[in-house]
Design an enzyme around this catalytic site. Structure first.
Site, PDB file in Angstrom:
ATOM      1  N   GLU A  14       4.524  -5.863   3.990  1.00 57.69           N
ATOM      2  CA  GLU A  14       4.312  -5.205   5.280  1.00 57.69           C
ATOM      3  C   GLU A  14       5.528  -5.441   6.180  1.00 57.69           C
ATOM      4  OE1 GLU A  14       2.033  -3.289   6.462  1.00 57.69           O
ATOM      5  OE2 GLU A  14       0.365  -3.509   5.060  1.00 57.69           O
ATOM      6  N   ASP A  30      -0.574   4.272   0.884  1.00 58.32           N
ATOM      7  CA  ASP A  30      -1.078   5.226   1.876  1.00 58.32           C
ATOM      8  C   ASP A  30      -0.334   5.068   3.193  1.00 58.32           C
ATOM      9  OD1 ASP A  30      -2.368   2.674   2.080  1.00 58.32           O
ATOM     10  OD2 ASP A  30      -3.887   3.547   3.407  1.00 58.32           O
ATOM     11  N   HIS A  46       0.823  -1.209   0.000  1.00 58.91           N
ATOM     12  CA  HIS A  46       0.000   0.000   0.000  1.00 58.91           C
ATOM     13  C   HIS A  46       0.854   1.255   0.000  1.00 58.91           C
ATOM     14  CE1 HIS A  46       0.562   0.799   4.385  1.00 58.91           C
ATOM     15  NE2 HIS A  46       0.626  -0.512   4.477  1.00 58.91           N
ATOM     16  N   ASP A  81       6.372   1.495   7.044  1.00 58.82           N
ATOM     17  CA  ASP A  81       5.018   0.982   6.717  1.00 58.82           C
ATOM     18  C   ASP A  81       4.412   1.814   5.605  1.00 58.82           C
ATOM     19  OD1 ASP A  81       2.597  -0.288   6.762  1.00 58.82           O
ATOM     20  OD2 ASP A  81       1.982   0.467   8.710  1.00 58.82           O
ATOM     21  N   HIS A 109       3.535   3.640  12.591  1.00 56.18           N
ATOM     22  CA  HIS A 109       2.414   4.444  13.103  1.00 56.18           C
ATOM     23  C   HIS A 109       2.840   5.394  14.212  1.00 56.18           C
ATOM     24  CE1 HIS A 109      -1.015   1.686  11.400  1.00 56.18           C
ATOM     25  NE2 HIS A 109       0.074   1.638  10.667  1.00 56.18           N
ATOM     26  N   GLU A 168      -5.079   0.901   2.708  1.00 59.59           N
ATOM     27  CA  GLU A 168      -4.845  -0.214   3.625  1.00 59.59           C
ATOM     28  C   GLU A 168      -5.018   0.273   5.047  1.00 59.59           C
ATOM     29  OE1 GLU A 168      -2.977  -3.201   6.167  1.00 59.59           O
ATOM     30  OE2 GLU A 168      -2.420  -1.108   6.013  1.00 59.59           O
ATOM     31  N   GLU A 169      -4.612   1.519   5.288  1.00 61.11           N
ATOM     32  CA  GLU A 169      -4.648   2.078   6.642  1.00 61.11           C
ATOM     33  C   GLU A 169      -6.034   2.649   6.973  1.00 61.11           C
ATOM     34  OE1 GLU A 169      -2.311   1.402   8.442  1.00 61.11           O
ATOM     35  OE2 GLU A 169      -0.358   1.550   7.435  1.00 61.11           O
TER      36      GLU A 169
HETATM   37 ZN   LIG Z   1       1.138  -1.291   6.315  1.00 62.30          ZN
END
Ligand SMILES: [Zn+2]
Length: 383
Positions: free
Chosen positions: A162, A68, A66, A99, A348, A133-134
């Site tokens: 990932e 995003d 992903h 990520d 994150h 995805e997030e």
């Molecule tokens: Zn991810």
């Protein structure tokens, strides 16, 4: 600077907070088109998706990921602008560094290197990339998987980039994920004066023994590859604020992370049976955010483990821990799914980062995976 690190920086400079893509997929698509991929953009709503494929025959190996990223959080806690890639002491900082923009860059540059070395490789290589995805994950990989299913396009092996690693790149790969089932429970009572409980029905009191049973329950023992199922309360609220009023209602939110030994219907029935047995009057809404998937040891996990060990000298640990991932939408297509990426310690968080050396290590692992699956393996061994 290596091509993989260079491309990581390019992607990090794009402010692609879910569901924005900010040209990341266009950049990836251009590079893949240059090496013979057929490009399909599959937008749904505000979500950007890319399906790219090189080759018309099977087996199909697919890289998934992903573009995003999650929001930055408090900017003043970042040591540098989260959307201006900054390298300090061999570590690259930026939102999405781990990520998973480094993973995407490693995939693209691995394939570029691989097709130059093995232009006549067997099978096909594909990319499935989304910008959701997030976020709610409704119009992303799930929708692309529906498109592939509807036209009978098969994926044999899928490697999700990932960040699977714990301490050093390649120390852990994921071979499955637990399922996630959430409940929004309202317990109904009768509000009243606290001095006249015989005239009221306290929902806190009726729920308490049921909740104790749900929390204390041993749902299962897990499996060799899955932790036991766990029940957790995330929110609980009741009360009018006044100290002399029995509340008329109690609201609880809870979540079950469950292994493939469970089924959704079994879990729901068990929760409802416990509430019922304790005389709880309730309404309950269920939300399924992902069913579990598991790839048994086989061709893909074997190739990925060997590809990692070629770089690190140590075979990776096989894990099914952590949250859900888009692998949950790809596995039902019949694909073996494995996740291999950089270290996830900073994802994150503020000051998200990746070791520069790990990006290059991951890129080499990905090249090795391609070689092991699409060059070395004898066709009869491929399933
Ligand atoms: Zn991810």
């Amino acid at each position: 600077m290596s091509q993989a690190v260079d491309l990581t920086r390019d992607l990090l400079a794009r402010r692609s907070v879910t569901p924005a893509d900010e040209g990341c997929q266009e950049l990836i698509a251009r590079r893949l088109a240059d090496i013979g991929f057929v490009i399909e953009h599959l937008p749904f709503g505000s979500v950007t998706n890319l399906w790219a494929r090189r080759g018309g025959s099977g087996p199909v190996f697919c890289f998934a990921g992903h573009t995003d990223v999650v929001p930055t959080g408090p900017l003043e806690e970042w040591r540098s602008d989260p959307f201006v890639p900054a390298e300090r002491d061999g570590v690259l900082y930026g939102r999405g560094a781990a990520d998973m923009k480094s993973g995407l860059a490693a995939m693209v540059t691995a394939v570029e290197e691989f097709v130059v070395a093995y232009p006549a490789h067997s099978g096909s290589i594909a990319f499935l990339v989304t910008s959701d995805e997030e976020g709610p994950s409704v119009d992303g990989t799930r929708r692309v998987a529906e498109v592939l299913r509807s036209r009978g396009e098969h994926i044999d092996w899928c490697l999700v980039g990932e960040p699977s690693s714990e301490v050093s790149a390649g120390d852990t790969i994921k071979v499955g994920r637990r399922g996630s089932l959430s409940g929004r429970l309202t317990v109904h009572g009768i509000q009243g004066h606290i001095a006249y409980p015989q005239l009221a029905e306290n929902p806190v009191h009726t729920l308490a023994p049921a909740l104790a049973e749900l929390v204390g329950r041993k749902w299962d023992a897990g499996t060799e590859h899955f932790q036991p199922t766990s029940f957790q309360v995330s929110n609980l609220a009741a009360g009018t604020g006044a100290p002399n009023v029995i509340p008329g209602e109690l609201k609880v939110r809870f979540n079950l992370r469950y292994s493939p030994v469970q089924t959704l219907s079994k879990l729901k029935a068990t929760v409802e049976e416990i509430l019922h047995r304790h005389g709880v009057r309730y309404t309950l809404e269920w939300y399924v955010s992902g069913e579990p998937f598991y790839t048994a040891p086989g061709v893909l996990s074997g190739a990925v483990a060997a590809a990692v060990a070629e770089v690190t000298g140590v075979p990776p640990k096989l894990s099914t821990g952590g949250g859900t991932s888009d692998g949950r939408f790809i596995a039902p297509l019949g694909a073996q799914v494995v996740e291999l990426g950089v270290v996830n310690a900073s994802i994150h968080k503020v000051n998200e980062c990746v070791r520069v050396a790990d990006i290059d290590a991951l890129q080499r692992m990905y090249v090795n995976v391609l070689r092991r699956l699409l060059v070395d393996t004898h066709p009869s061994e491929r399933r």
